[in-house]
Design a protein around this motif. Structure first.
Motif, mmCIF file in Angstrom:
data_model
loop_
_atom_site.group_PDB
_atom_site.id
_atom_site.type_symbol
_atom_site.label_atom_id
_atom_site.label_comp_id
_atom_site.label_asym_id
_atom_site.label_seq_id
_atom_site.Cartn_x
_atom_site.Cartn_y
_atom_site.Cartn_z
ATOM 1 N N GLY A 499 0.812 -1.199 0.000
ATOM 2 C CA GLY A 499 0.000 0.000 0.000
ATOM 3 C C GLY A 499 0.846 1.249 0.000
ATOM 4 N N TRP A 500 0.191 2.375 0.184
ATOM 5 C CA TRP A 500 0.828 3.674 0.092
ATOM 6 C C TRP A 500 1.440 4.092 1.417
ATOM 7 C CZ3 TRP A 500 1.796 6.088 -4.327
ATOM 8 C CH2 TRP A 500 1.047 5.736 -5.463
ATOM 9 N N GLY A 791 -4.023 6.294 -5.002
ATOM 10 C CA GLY A 791 -3.169 7.464 -4.900
ATOM 11 C C GLY A 791 -3.721 8.639 -5.676
ATOM 12 N N SER A 808 9.001 -1.011 -5.815
ATOM 13 C CA SER A 808 8.511 0.183 -5.127
ATOM 14 C C SER A 808 8.360 1.299 -6.154
ATOM 15 C CB SER A 808 9.468 0.628 -4.022
ATOM 16 O OG SER A 808 9.395 -0.237 -2.904
ATOM 17 N N GLY A 813 2.876 13.585 -4.783
ATOM 18 C CA GLY A 813 1.451 13.697 -4.536
ATOM 19 C C GLY A 813 0.953 15.105 -4.806
ATOM 20 N N TRP A 819 5.441 10.167 -2.124
ATOM 21 C CA TRP A 819 4.747 8.970 -1.672
ATOM 22 C C TRP A 819 5.374 7.754 -2.362
ATOM 23 C CZ3 TRP A 819 0.405 8.704 1.649
ATOM 24 C CH2 TRP A 819 -0.064 9.944 2.104
ATOM 25 N N THR A 820 5.314 6.622 -1.669
ATOM 26 C CA THR A 820 5.808 5.375 -2.243
ATOM 27 C C THR A 820 4.762 4.290 -2.098
ATOM 28 O OG1 THR A 820 7.611 3.746 -2.245
ATOM 29 C CG2 THR A 820 6.940 4.606 -0.108
ATOM 30 N N TYR A 821 4.726 3.413 -3.100
ATOM 31 C CA TYR A 821 3.822 2.266 -3.069
ATOM 32 C C TYR A 821 4.688 1.015 -3.150
ATOM 33 C CZ TYR A 821 -0.185 -0.738 -4.077
ATOM 34 O OH TYR A 821 -1.149 -1.708 -4.024
ATOM 35 N N ALA A 824 4.087 -3.028 -5.979
ATOM 36 C CA ALA A 824 3.040 -2.497 -6.836
ATOM 37 C C ALA A 824 2.365 -3.538 -7.701
ATOM 38 C CB ALA A 824 3.612 -1.405 -7.733
#
Length: 828
Positions: A499-500, A791, A808, A813, A819-821, A824
């Motif tokens: 997730g974020w 996002g 990643s 944003g 921000w990182t996810y 993915a």
């Protein structure tokens, strides 16, 4: 014996050669030998210790004369025997006495010429007549061919009193002699040194002496000095003609003249003095002090098994001069098989004579394209002026047939905890031979026992150890067919929730992410204050540290590369349109700034050359693509080079699997063009159009495991488009991946070889698509449907792979923070 078997034996001998005659070389300073203006050398005869040369020449009218000439003092004496129509001087001793021959109306006359210019007939014992003369020692003894009273021609030495010493019969050509009465004799099949006691020393090519090749015997000797050093030409069935010397202990040397262009049609080495100075019709070669040393890998080069007709990955071999004299490399050649066609080629420092000063080096690039199933051998022959030369290294090419490899696929995943993954492995044609574990991370792997050659499915599994971390496993699968390739299958599974996660900061634009040498990821972004900011993981796959400013004044998004020393280098445009570099001086250390040039636009791109230096690209104010590279990793930069073109967007760059750098741009008509190095670090190709209709910047990635290059771009229809090619193959056609996107994509290769593409969609969310299995090839396998990852993005994404194999994604944003996810490609 069949021809192919004969060649195989030849190569086997080359690989295990133990020379019976030492092979050594010296370094020479060569200078042209020319007579005063208007006179053309017809034939030099010899050179004495004072540097005086004897011989014959043609004047401007074509008339032939003898000459005595010392280039150092400039003294020149033209010699004509009274009443002669043809005149030749053959050799000169250290007392300045020459020996020669003249043609008169009464026949041939043989004489000596003293240092005062007086002619003296050569006395010869009763019953002998002189046929030809060549050399003269310091006592006035003369090497000759004479005819005895019954008409037999013999080698001989005519002493100063006319006494004849018989050195053997059936001569073809006699060479010079020295003060020890050693004479060079040349017959139809061999050359030798013979002394007055009848001892014969045959002259043999040192390269192939142990192979007893009939046409590898030296068939001509022309000079011998008072130290017993012999000189002359040699040729054999594999290598071109060259010049040798052989000292009294049997050590052979080769003579190279790298600074002169020599006319092989008229060039002949004819004499050597006691200082080792050689004279030819064109050249004087003087040995230099010191000794070159050629340092190169001790072992040969074996190319990996490769399908027949396809190129193997290139290999390199570096030659360094670790001695204290210049190293001359006269030629680099490959002796290779003829059956099926020669598989090997060599480039790099392999063209013409190359000289390396002490401490310098050069690199050869070797290529192999196997022409037959199985092994083909070759031998790399480096002719150089260092001890042990010529240097030989074995080459081995292994050709494989086109037998298909085994299959391996994920047959089931249990999310756990602990998570578990199952693989199905099978070869229904040849049967499985072995399954081995290549790598595990936070996992235990299980391979069940199975009968060798089974064609039934075999199920292997892996189980997560620590449920708080991601796991991965790789297997290698082989079948019973010798020439089929190995299948490697990998899978990541389990791990923390996906997730974020917000990483803070105040940024704008696209982020650049790279892996450090210690396995951590580090991100670089342009701040809202136009400073360069960076953020890094505190440990591999671990949490993130704090933001750090590296300096302000940015006018572009950053590009980042890791040089061959493992140090990071970041490139940005400043507000003055200059390209600036921030580079580390030590791993994870501070960054230092320097300006690299002015008048650029857009975002720069960077890639790493085969030698570890960084190559950077930027679009100039003239809309051309410009490039520069480091002289060594982390060192100073070369000057800028224009690659031309009319560029409308920022470039992308990758390093191909052979180490050559390739750049991609968008030009008129929204089409993609590319340009590449013709060899690692080599010259640049011409521009080549790949087509397409791309609205943004090109994105290029290269899969280091199989050499697959893929280019992606946002199409003018808001879909993501892709074109690709495996290493050594042509480009595919353009493929639409669909979607409704509004940013340049990010692309990354996952652990199983599949490709994942991510982009900002029209809803400002992050969307992803990927190939549905590993090891993608152009056009197959198909791409998955686009899937949302949520996002709210303000710009396009960037992506990187963690040390544990998780993907990643990094974005700006709408709140201007990063921000990182994580993970993915898995469901959140």
């Amino acid at each position: 014996m069949p021809k192919s078997l004969t060649l195989t034996c030849t190569f086997a001998l080359l690989l295990s050669l133990a020379f019976s005659a030492s092979a050594m070389a010296a370094t020479y300073d060569c200078s042209p030998f020319q007579l005063p203006a208007g006179n053309v050398v017809r034939q030099t005869g010899g050179i004495n210790n004072a540097g005086t040369v004897s011989g014959s020449y043609n004047d401007s009218s074509g008339q032939t004369h003898g000459f005595i000439y010392n280039p150092s003092s400039g003294s020149f004496l033209s010699v004509d025997y009274p009443g002669a129509s043809l005149m030749s001087l053959f050799n000169i001793n250290n007392n300045g006495v020459s020996v020669g021959q003249a043609t008169t109306s009464n026949g041939n006359v043989f004489f000596t010429l003293d240092s005062s210019g007086n002619f003296h007939p050569i006395p010869v014992a009763s019953g002998y007549t002189i046929s030809s003369v060549f050399g003269i020692d310091d006592s006035g003894d003369i090497s000759a061919v004479v005819q005895d009273s019954v008409g037999t021609f013999i080698y001989a030495v005519i002493r100063a009193d006319g006494t004849v010493l018989n050195y053997g019969s059936n001569p073809v050509h006699v060479g010079s002699l020295n003060n020890s009465l050693q004479v060079i004799e040349n017959s139809t099949s061999t050359a030798a040194v013979v002394d007055s006691s009848g001892n014969i020393t045959r002259l043999q090519d040192p390269i192939f002496a142990d192979m007893q090749q009939s046409n590898d015997t030296i068939t001509l000797g022309t000079g011998v000095n008072n130290a017993g050093t012999v000189m002359g030409p040699v040729s054999d069935q594999f290598l071109p003609s060259r010049t040798y010397t052989r000292d009294a202990s049997g050590v052979y040397s080769e003579v190279f003249c790298p600074n002169l262009t020599i006319n092989a049609a008229v060039h002949a080495w004819n004499g050597i003095n006691d200082n080792g100075v050689l004279i030819s019709n064109e050249t004087i070669a003087t040995p230099l002090p010191g000794l070159a040393q050629a340092t190169l890998p001790a072992s040969g080069i074996q190319f990996p098994p490769t399908p027949v007709g396809q190129p193997s990955p290139p290999q390199s071999l570096t030659i360094a001069n670790s001695g204290n004299a210049r190293l001359d490399i006269a030629s680099v050649q490959i002796i290779q098989p003829f059956e099926g066609g020669p598989p090997f080629t060599v480039s790099g420092c392999a063209g013409g004579v190359i000289s390396l000063d002490p401490g310098a080096s050069c690199t050869l690039t070797l290529n192999a394209t196997p022409k037959l199933n199985g092994v083909q051998y070759g031998t790399l022959v480096i002719e150089d002026s260092a001890p042990g030369g010529p240097h030989l290294r074995s080459l081995t090419s292994i050709g494989e047939s086109s037998a298909p490899p085994p299959t391996c696929s994920v047959s089931g995943t249990n999310p756990g905890p602990p998570a578990q993954v199952t693989f199905t492995m099978q070869d229904s044609t040849y049967g499985l031979a072995s399954i081995s574990v290549v790598q595990t991370t936070n996992a235990t792997a299980n391979v069940p026992s199975f009968p060798y050659g089974t064609t039934s499915p075999v199920y292997a599994s892996a189980t997560q150890i620590d449920t708080s971390r991601a796991s991965s496993v790789s297997f290698s699968v082989n079948n019973t067919n010798t020439y089929s390739s190995t299948t490697t299958c990998s899978q990541q599974f389990g791990g923390p929730p996906y997730g974020w996660m917000g990483l803070g900061g105040s940024i704008t634009g696209r982020i650049s992410v790279i892996g450090n040498s210690n396995g951590t990821l580090q991100a670089f972004a342009r701040g809202t204050d136009n400073a360069l900011w960076t953020l890094a993981q505190t440990s591999p796959d671990g949490p993130w540290g704090t933001w750090q400013s590296l300096g302000d004044g940015l006018a572009s998004d950053p590009a980042v590369a890791k040089n061959g020393n493992g140090l990071l280098e970041i490139f940005v445009l400043g507000g003055d349109s200059s390209l600036w570099e921030a580079s580390q001086s030590e791993p994870n250390g501070a960054f230092n700034w320097q300006e690299l040039g002015q008048n650029f636009t857009g975002d720069p791109a960077a890639a790493v050359n085969a030698n570890g230096t960084v190559q950077v690209f930027a679009v100039g104010s003239d809309q051309a693509l410009w490039t520069t590279s480091e002289m060594a990793p982390g060192a100073t930069w070369s000057g800028w080079t224009s690659l031309g073109g009319t560029i409308f967007n920022s470039p992308a760059a990758i390093t191909n699997t052979n180490g050559s750098v390739e750049a991609f741009v968008i030009a008129a008509g929204n089409t993609v063009w590319h340009i590449w190095q013709s060899s690692p670090g080599g010259v640049w190709s011409s521009w080549d159009e790949l087509g397409g209709s791309i609205a943004g910047n090109p994105v290029a990635v290269m899969n280091s495991s199989n050499g697959l290059v893929e280019v992606f771009g946002l199409g003018t229809d808001s879909a993501i488009w892709n074109i690709s090619h495996p290493w050594g193959s042509g480009w595919s056609g353009w493929t639409s991946l669909g979607g409704s996107l509004i940013s340049d994509p990010a692309a990354v290769f996952e652990a199983d070889g599949s490709t994942e593409v991510l982009a900002r969609a029209s809803d400002n969310g992050l969307w992803t698509t990927s190939t549905t299995s590993g090891n993608p090839l152009p056009g197959s396998p198909p791409w998955s449907n686009w899937a949302p990852l949520g996002g709210t993005l303000a710009n396009g994404p960037s992506a990187a792979v963690n040390q544990d194999g998780r993907v990643s994604v990094f974005v700006e944003g709408t709140d201007t923070t990063m921000w990182t996810y994580a993970g993915a490609n898995a469901a959140p």
